[in-house]
Scaffold this motif. Structure first.
Motif, PDB file in Angstrom:
ATOM      1  N   ASP A 164     125.456  93.313 -20.614  1.00  0.00           N
ATOM      2  CA  ASP A 164     125.762  91.958 -21.078  1.00  0.00           C
ATOM      3  C   ASP A 164     127.286  91.747 -21.131  1.00  0.00           C
ATOM      4  O   ASP A 164     127.793  90.707 -20.699  1.00  0.00           O
ATOM      5  CB  ASP A 164     125.118  91.741 -22.453  1.00  0.00           C
ATOM      6  CG  ASP A 164     125.078  90.277 -22.829  1.00  0.00           C
ATOM      7  OD1 ASP A 164     124.664  89.455 -21.981  1.00  0.00           O
ATOM      8  OD2 ASP A 164     125.466  89.950 -23.962  1.00  0.00           O
ATOM      9  N   GLU A 237     114.848  89.658 -22.278  1.00  0.00           N
ATOM     10  CA  GLU A 237     115.864  88.903 -23.023  1.00  0.00           C
ATOM     11  C   GLU A 237     117.136  88.752 -22.174  1.00  0.00           C
ATOM     12  O   GLU A 237     117.737  87.684 -22.111  1.00  0.00           O
ATOM     13  CB  GLU A 237     116.171  89.657 -24.331  1.00  0.00           C
ATOM     14  CG  GLU A 237     116.658  88.802 -25.468  1.00  0.00           C
ATOM     15  CD  GLU A 237     115.778  87.577 -25.764  1.00  0.00           C
ATOM     16  OE1 GLU A 237     114.536  87.695 -25.704  1.00  0.00           O
ATOM     17  OE2 GLU A 237     116.351  86.514 -26.035  1.00  0.00           O
ATOM     18  N   ARG A 241     118.898  85.209 -20.313  1.00  0.00           N
ATOM     19  CA  ARG A 241     120.288  84.757 -20.385  1.00  0.00           C
ATOM     20  C   ARG A 241     120.920  84.647 -18.990  1.00  0.00           C
ATOM     21  O   ARG A 241     121.681  83.734 -18.724  1.00  0.00           O
ATOM     22  CB  ARG A 241     121.103  85.730 -21.249  1.00  0.00           C
ATOM     23  CG  ARG A 241     122.576  85.415 -21.289  1.00  0.00           C
ATOM     24  CD  ARG A 241     123.320  86.245 -22.320  1.00  0.00           C
ATOM     25  NE  ARG A 241     123.109  85.742 -23.672  1.00  0.00           N
ATOM     26  CZ  ARG A 241     123.714  86.243 -24.756  1.00  0.00           C
ATOM     27  NH1 ARG A 241     124.550  87.261 -24.627  1.00  0.00           N
ATOM     28  NH2 ARG A 241     123.477  85.753 -25.947  1.00  0.00           N
ATOM     29  N   HIS A 242     120.612  85.604 -18.113  1.00  0.00           N
ATOM     30  CA  HIS A 242     121.403  85.712 -16.879  1.00  0.00           C
ATOM     31  C   HIS A 242     120.671  85.391 -15.575  1.00  0.00           C
ATOM     32  O   HIS A 242     121.257  84.775 -14.691  1.00  0.00           O
ATOM     33  CB  HIS A 242     121.958  87.141 -16.754  1.00  0.00           C
ATOM     34  CG  HIS A 242     122.835  87.566 -17.878  1.00  0.00           C
ATOM     35  ND1 HIS A 242     124.119  87.094 -18.027  1.00  0.00           N
ATOM     36  CD2 HIS A 242     122.621  88.404 -18.925  1.00  0.00           C
ATOM     37  CE1 HIS A 242     124.673  87.633 -19.118  1.00  0.00           C
ATOM     38  NE2 HIS A 242     123.774  88.430 -19.682  1.00  0.00           N
ATOM     39  N   ARG A 269     115.354  79.923 -24.802  1.00  0.00           N
ATOM     40  CA  ARG A 269     116.110  80.380 -25.988  1.00  0.00           C
ATOM     41  C   ARG A 269     117.607  80.442 -25.698  1.00  0.00           C
ATOM     42  O   ARG A 269     118.429  80.342 -26.578  1.00  0.00           O
ATOM     43  CB  ARG A 269     115.651  81.783 -26.393  1.00  0.00           C
ATOM     44  CG  ARG A 269     114.544  81.833 -27.424  1.00  0.00           C
ATOM     45  CD  ARG A 269     114.459  83.184 -28.104  1.00  0.00           C
ATOM     46  NE  ARG A 269     114.209  84.313 -27.224  1.00  0.00           N
ATOM     47  CZ  ARG A 269     113.023  84.610 -26.696  1.00  0.00           C
ATOM     48  NH1 ARG A 269     111.983  83.844 -26.951  1.00  0.00           N
ATOM     49  NH2 ARG A 269     112.871  85.664 -25.924  1.00  0.00           N
ATOM     50  N   ASN A 270     117.938  80.652 -24.428  1.00  0.00           N
ATOM     51  CA  ASN A 270     119.347  80.755 -24.038  1.00  0.00           C
ATOM     52  C   ASN A 270     119.905  79.437 -23.506  1.00  0.00           C
ATOM     53  O   ASN A 270     120.899  79.429 -22.770  1.00  0.00           O
ATOM     54  CB  ASN A 270     119.508  81.868 -22.988  1.00  0.00           C
ATOM     55  CG  ASN A 270     119.525  83.240 -23.638  1.00  0.00           C
ATOM     56  OD1 ASN A 270     120.556  83.679 -24.120  1.00  0.00           O
ATOM     57  ND2 ASN A 270     118.382  83.901 -23.690  1.00  0.00           N
ATOM     58  N   ILE A 445     125.050  80.460 -18.981  1.00  0.00           N
ATOM     59  CA  ILE A 445     126.102  80.945 -19.889  1.00  0.00           C
ATOM     60  C   ILE A 445     127.449  81.122 -19.180  1.00  0.00           C
ATOM     61  O   ILE A 445     128.516  80.969 -19.790  1.00  0.00           O
ATOM     62  CB  ILE A 445     125.655  82.242 -20.606  1.00  0.00           C
ATOM     63  CG1 ILE A 445     126.581  82.520 -21.783  1.00  0.00           C
ATOM     64  CG2 ILE A 445     125.592  83.417 -19.645  1.00  0.00           C
ATOM     65  CD1 ILE A 445     125.973  83.427 -22.826  1.00  0.00           C
ATOM     66  N   LEU A 462     123.129  89.834 -27.506  1.00  0.00           N
ATOM     67  CA  LEU A 462     121.712  89.688 -27.145  1.00  0.00           C
ATOM     68  C   LEU A 462     120.872  90.219 -28.291  1.00  0.00           C
ATOM     69  O   LEU A 462     121.206  91.257 -28.865  1.00  0.00           O
ATOM     70  CB  LEU A 462     121.401  90.521 -25.903  1.00  0.00           C
ATOM     71  CG  LEU A 462     121.749  89.962 -24.537  1.00  0.00           C
ATOM     72  CD1 LEU A 462     121.453  91.007 -23.488  1.00  0.00           C
ATOM     73  CD2 LEU A 462     120.964  88.688 -24.248  1.00  0.00           C
TER      74      LEU A 462
END
Ligand SMILES: Cc1cc2nc3c(=O)[nH]c(=O)nc-3n(C[C@H](O)[C@H](O)[C@H](O)COP(=O)(O)O)c2cc1C
Length: 473
Positions: A164, A237, A241-242, A269-270, A445, A462
């Motif tokens: 991350d 997770e 995000r990515h 969620r992100n 992000i 995270l």
């Protein structure tokens, strides 16, 4: 009327003799042993581009498979991912002979510093004119850790935490360090780059200190298309995000759908949309002009499958070929007194005999079809509409036979049914896959760093679900 979903078609490849279909490289006409020739890759690139493939996906490992039988001997004998060339270096050769084919290339976040990788990735995105994708892995081989100065593997969830921060550095370099109009090539004023549009990133994190500025100017996509393969809670997770393209599995439609739902929830969620992530399945497609021809091919692949190759690939700490066939895999491992690192990958409940037979028989994953072009196309339509996949990574049994068969027999049938993209206007990989331009969407992000904003505002850590695998170790 809703539009028909179109298949993302990738070929699953690796610059080695035996990637995932072990024991088959000696088959007549198989070109696998030519993986170290530039011509292997240019010939393959042309087959894929002319044959309607969207991308070639290149896997990678950076260590030997040396857990099985306590050494690398079995893997070496089998050609199991060793020798293995650096897949990043293959991309320019394939790009030089193609215009649209995309590249999804594996690189690990665990062992090499992010600044060096940011440079290589930007270089490849420039040279391919925006056709570069990166498969983010954290690497799983214990030998890889020992090749890069560690005594053993970093625990699973901790690797995702480190990854991350690694991506955070990359995003600052790729998205924030240079403005779009920094490069001016103004001959009259003799200015190549406007220095007011380029900035340091001054990243100081838990593991990395990187000053910047990025040493490569913005490429067409800036950030390459982000691929990831996962199923674990921490990996999910991280993908939320990515990742933009996720490889995820499931033995049944329900299992696959549940994995997809988890991943989409993680994306939301992100702050992303569920549709920002597409789902790719590894698929076995064996096609023939007749049912018989297809069945014969499949039988040939089964007959030549190497049990040793599959057992070494699974990094089994126990030699099941010498265990009694009627005890369970779990019991065989227990009797050996060895530790099992990758338990989730193994069907522990099967008997040893059942497992060995299933290896030769080719485990029937959900995305598996053997038949005529019509049977194959019917099944692929089901995968798209019922299971909810967006695309496949076509697994090879014969090179170039698998890709040629698919291009010759299945592609025309899928085209007739409106299931493959025919619009050639998109040239960047991201635009081809998502149809909304070359760059990451604003909700990703990475976009927080555009224009040099937020360099000193840390991203929230995270949050992995309780019961993960060693986050804090
Ligand atoms: C289609 C596919 C391709 C993969 N390719 C690679 C690879 O090239 N190199 C690698 O180290 N791991 C590769 N992996 C393994 C993944 O990076 C990851 O370790 C695995 O999916 C387990 O992730 P998880 O522990 O988050 O569930 C691949 C997995 C899949 C399903």
């Amino acid at each position: 009327m809703t539009e028909k979903k179109q298949l993302i078609l990738n070929l699953f490849e690796m610059a080695c003799i035996s990637h995932i279909s072990h024991g088959l490289w000696p088959l007549p006409g198989n070109n696998r042993h030519r993986f170290d020739e530039l011509e292997y890759w240019t010939e393959l690139a042309l087959i894929l581009e002319d044959g309607g493939f969207d991308a070639v996906f290149l896997a990678d490992v950076i260590g030997a498979y040396d857990v099985f039988r306590d050494g690398p001997e079995t893997a070496l004998r089998e050609g199991l991912q060793s020798p293995n060339l650096d897949p990043l270096l293959i991309v320019p050769a394939m790009a030089a002979v193609t215009k649209r084919l995309g590249f999804g290339v594996t690189f690990s976040t665990t062992y090499e510093p992010p600044f060096a990788f940011a440079r290589r990735a930007s270089t490849l995105d420039h040279l391919t004119k925006g056709r570069f994708g990166w498969n983010i892995v954290t690497s799983y081989l214990p030998n890889a850790a020992r090749n890069f100065g560690l005594d053993g593997e970093i625990p699973h969830d901790r690797r995702y935490e480190l990854a991350d921060e690694y991506l955070d550095v990359l995003y600052k370099l790729w998205e924030g360090s240079w403005d779009d109009d920094a490069v001016v090539y103004d001959r009259e004023r003799r200015i190549a780059t406007d220095p007011s549009k380029v900035r340091y990133i001054d990243h100081v994190g838990e593991t990395h200190r990187v000053a910047g500025p990025h040493i490569v100017h913005p490429s067409r996509q800036r950030t390459p298309v982000l691929f990831q393969a996962t199923g674990s809670p921490a990996g999910t997770e991280f993908a939320g995000r990515h990742a933009e393209l996720v490889f995820t599995g499931g033995r049944t439609t329900e299992e696959f759908r549940a994995n997809k739902r988890n991943m989409q929830e993680a994306a939301v969620r992100n702050g992303r949309a569920a549709e920002d992530v597409k789902f790719i399945a590894s698929a076995v497609v064996v096609v023939g002009r007749t049912e018989e021809e297809a069945a014969d091919k499949w039988r040939l692949f089964q007959e030549h499958a190497s049990i040793d190759g599959y057992l070494a690939h699974a990094s089994l700490p126990v030699d099941l070929t010498t265990a009694p066939r009627d005890i369970s895999v779990a019991e065989a491992i227990e009797r050996s007194g060895k530790q099992l690192d990758r338990a989730p990958m193994l069907p522990l409940h099967l008997t040893v005999g059942q497992l060995l037979d299933s290896l030769v028989g080719g485990r029937r994953e959900r995305f598996h079809v053997v038949g005529t072009p019509k049977v194959v196309a019917d099944e692929i339509e089901r995968w798209l509409d019922v299971d909810g996949i967006d695309g496949i990574n076509l697994r090879q049994f014969h090179s170039f036979g698998t890709a040629q068969d698919f291009a010759e027999l299945v592609v025309p049938e899928l085209r007739r049914r409106g299931r493959l993209q025919t619009d050639a206007s998109a040239t960047s990989l991201r635009d081809r896959l998502f149809g909304r331009g070359d760059r990451l969407p604003d909700t990703h992000i990475a976009a927080r760093y555009r224009g040099g904003a937020n360099f000193d505002v840390p991203v929230p850590p995270l949050r992995f679900p309780v019961g993960g695998q060693g986050a804090a170790a």
